[in-house]
Scaffold this motif. Structure first.
Motif, mmCIF file in Angstrom:
data_model
loop_
_atom_site.group_PDB
_atom_site.id
_atom_site.type_symbol
_atom_site.label_atom_id
_atom_site.label_comp_id
_atom_site.label_asym_id
_atom_site.label_seq_id
_atom_site.Cartn_x
_atom_site.Cartn_y
_atom_site.Cartn_z
ATOM 1 N N ILE A 65 60.060 28.395 27.659
ATOM 2 C CA ILE A 65 58.940 27.793 28.183
ATOM 3 C C ILE A 65 58.940 26.937 29.340
ATOM 4 O O ILE A 65 58.241 27.230 30.131
ATOM 5 N N GLY A 66 59.899 26.198 29.211
ATOM 6 C CA GLY A 66 60.114 25.191 30.499
ATOM 7 C C GLY A 66 60.564 26.242 31.797
ATOM 8 O O GLY A 66 59.993 26.330 32.763
ATOM 9 N N PHE A 67 61.888 26.488 31.730
ATOM 10 C CA PHE A 67 62.474 27.318 32.771
ATOM 11 C C PHE A 67 61.785 28.332 33.282
ATOM 12 O O PHE A 67 61.352 28.792 34.593
ATOM 13 N N LEU A 68 61.640 29.232 32.457
ATOM 14 C CA LEU A 68 61.043 30.418 32.787
ATOM 15 C C LEU A 68 59.460 30.607 33.063
ATOM 16 O O LEU A 68 58.981 31.391 33.740
ATOM 17 N N GLY A 69 58.890 29.627 32.444
ATOM 18 C CA GLY A 69 57.543 29.321 32.620
ATOM 19 C C GLY A 69 56.959 28.840 34.167
ATOM 20 O O GLY A 69 56.317 29.430 34.499
ATOM 21 N N ALA A 70 57.863 28.117 34.433
ATOM 22 C CA ALA A 70 57.961 27.614 35.905
ATOM 23 C C ALA A 70 58.612 28.659 37.150
ATOM 24 O O ALA A 70 58.117 28.689 38.022
ATOM 25 N N PHE A 71 59.482 29.095 36.381
ATOM 26 C CA PHE A 71 60.359 30.458 37.383
ATOM 27 C C PHE A 71 59.332 31.510 37.903
ATOM 28 O O PHE A 71 59.165 31.915 38.883
ATOM 29 N N THR A 72 58.522 32.163 36.628
ATOM 30 C CA THR A 72 58.035 33.103 36.924
ATOM 31 C C THR A 72 56.516 32.691 37.347
ATOM 32 O O THR A 72 56.058 31.606 37.166
ATOM 33 N N THR A 73 55.764 33.409 38.037
ATOM 34 C CA THR A 73 54.374 32.790 38.508
ATOM 35 C C THR A 73 53.489 34.236 38.611
ATOM 36 O O THR A 73 53.302 34.741 39.563
ATOM 37 N N PHE A 74 52.690 34.266 37.609
ATOM 38 C CA PHE A 74 51.587 35.104 37.385
ATOM 39 C C PHE A 74 50.499 34.683 38.258
ATOM 40 O O PHE A 74 49.890 35.339 39.269
ATOM 41 N N SER A 75 50.231 33.221 38.713
ATOM 42 C CA SER A 75 48.932 32.895 39.511
ATOM 43 C C SER A 75 49.309 33.358 41.038
ATOM 44 O O SER A 75 48.618 33.772 41.578
ATOM 45 N N THR A 76 50.790 33.351 41.573
ATOM 46 C CA THR A 76 51.097 33.630 42.729
ATOM 47 C C THR A 76 50.728 35.127 42.945
ATOM 48 O O THR A 76 50.260 35.592 43.803
ATOM 49 N N PHE A 77 51.192 35.816 41.890
ATOM 50 C CA PHE A 77 51.163 37.371 41.987
ATOM 51 C C PHE A 77 49.361 37.687 41.995
ATOM 52 O O PHE A 77 49.027 38.574 42.906
ATOM 53 N N LYS A 78 48.642 37.219 41.218
ATOM 54 C CA LYS A 78 47.263 37.371 41.549
ATOM 55 C C LYS A 78 46.757 36.872 42.692
ATOM 56 O O LYS A 78 46.098 37.601 43.425
ATOM 57 N N GLU A 80 48.343 36.676 45.752
ATOM 58 C CA GLU A 80 49.122 37.700 46.624
ATOM 59 C C GLU A 80 47.999 39.188 46.486
ATOM 60 O O GLU A 80 47.972 39.616 47.514
ATOM 61 N N SER A 81 48.011 39.562 45.240
ATOM 62 C CA SER A 81 47.105 40.832 45.097
ATOM 63 C C SER A 81 45.679 40.640 45.615
ATOM 64 O O SER A 81 45.131 41.597 46.344
ATOM 65 N N LEU A 82 44.966 39.663 45.498
ATOM 66 C CA LEU A 82 43.685 39.308 46.082
ATOM 67 C C LEU A 82 43.661 39.369 47.404
ATOM 68 O O LEU A 82 42.771 39.800 48.526
ATOM 69 N N THR A 83 44.778 38.612 48.062
ATOM 70 C CA THR A 83 45.016 38.687 49.587
ATOM 71 C C THR A 83 45.319 40.110 50.217
ATOM 72 O O THR A 83 44.666 40.540 51.074
ATOM 73 N N LEU A 84 45.824 40.897 49.422
ATOM 74 C CA LEU A 84 46.087 42.309 49.661
ATOM 75 C C LEU A 84 44.561 43.063 49.626
ATOM 76 O O LEU A 84 44.184 43.975 50.695
ATOM 77 N N VAL A 85 43.914 42.769 48.575
ATOM 78 C CA VAL A 85 42.651 43.206 48.615
ATOM 79 C C VAL A 85 41.683 43.071 49.717
ATOM 80 O O VAL A 85 40.936 43.593 50.367
ATOM 81 N N HIS A 86 41.699 41.592 49.954
ATOM 82 C CA HIS A 86 40.705 41.077 50.982
ATOM 83 C C HIS A 86 41.199 41.511 52.418
ATOM 84 O O HIS A 86 39.984 41.782 53.217
ATOM 85 N N THR A 87 42.501 41.736 52.620
ATOM 86 C CA THR A 87 42.983 42.421 53.765
ATOM 87 C C THR A 87 42.818 43.853 54.120
ATOM 88 O O THR A 87 43.224 44.495 54.911
#
Length: 120
Positions: A65-78, A80-87
């Motif tokens: 929960i602590g380490f892997l929850g902060a290590f992985t990043t679903f929000s950044t993935f989203k 970055e995906s939106l940025t790719l769509v926008h551009t």
């Protein structure tokens, strides 16, 4: 209170390692978001492995929960995906999305399977 402290300590180190890896890998390759992709794949494998290890509650709180929850990043993935769509980088968007989901699920399964082999 101990539960919150365990999650916080794990999260502190997970976030630092994620920031380090992302900073080193993002924008250094053709695959612009390699850092985010790498931490999410490493985290998927590790979480698959740890889930099948049936850890003690405290170890689960700090690692999964602590380490892997902060290590992985679903929000950044989203984002970055939106940025790719926008551009209008459609090819990059489709590749990034498909790879993240298919490889992520596959590698989580591989981690789960590896833990099963380790325990037998």
């Amino acid at each position: 209170m101990l539960n919150f402290l365990l999650v916080a300590v794990g999260g502190f180190f997970g976030a630092i390692l994620r920031a380090f890896i992302s900073k080193r890998l993002n924008h250094k390759n053709r695959f612009v978001h390699l850092g985010t992709f790498t931490v999410n794949m490493l985290g998927s494998f590790a979480l698959g492995f740890l889930v099948n290890m049936h850890l003690h509650t405290n170890a689960n709180l700090i690692l999964s929960i602590g380490f892997l929850g902060a290590f992985t990043t679903f929000s950044t993935f989203k984002l970055e995906s939106l940025t790719l769509v926008h551009t209008k980088q459609w090819k990059q968007f489709v590749l990034y999305t498909l790879l993240t989901y298919t490889v992520g699920l596959s590698i989580a399964f591989a981690g789960f399977w590896m833990a099963k082999l380790y325990l037998s």
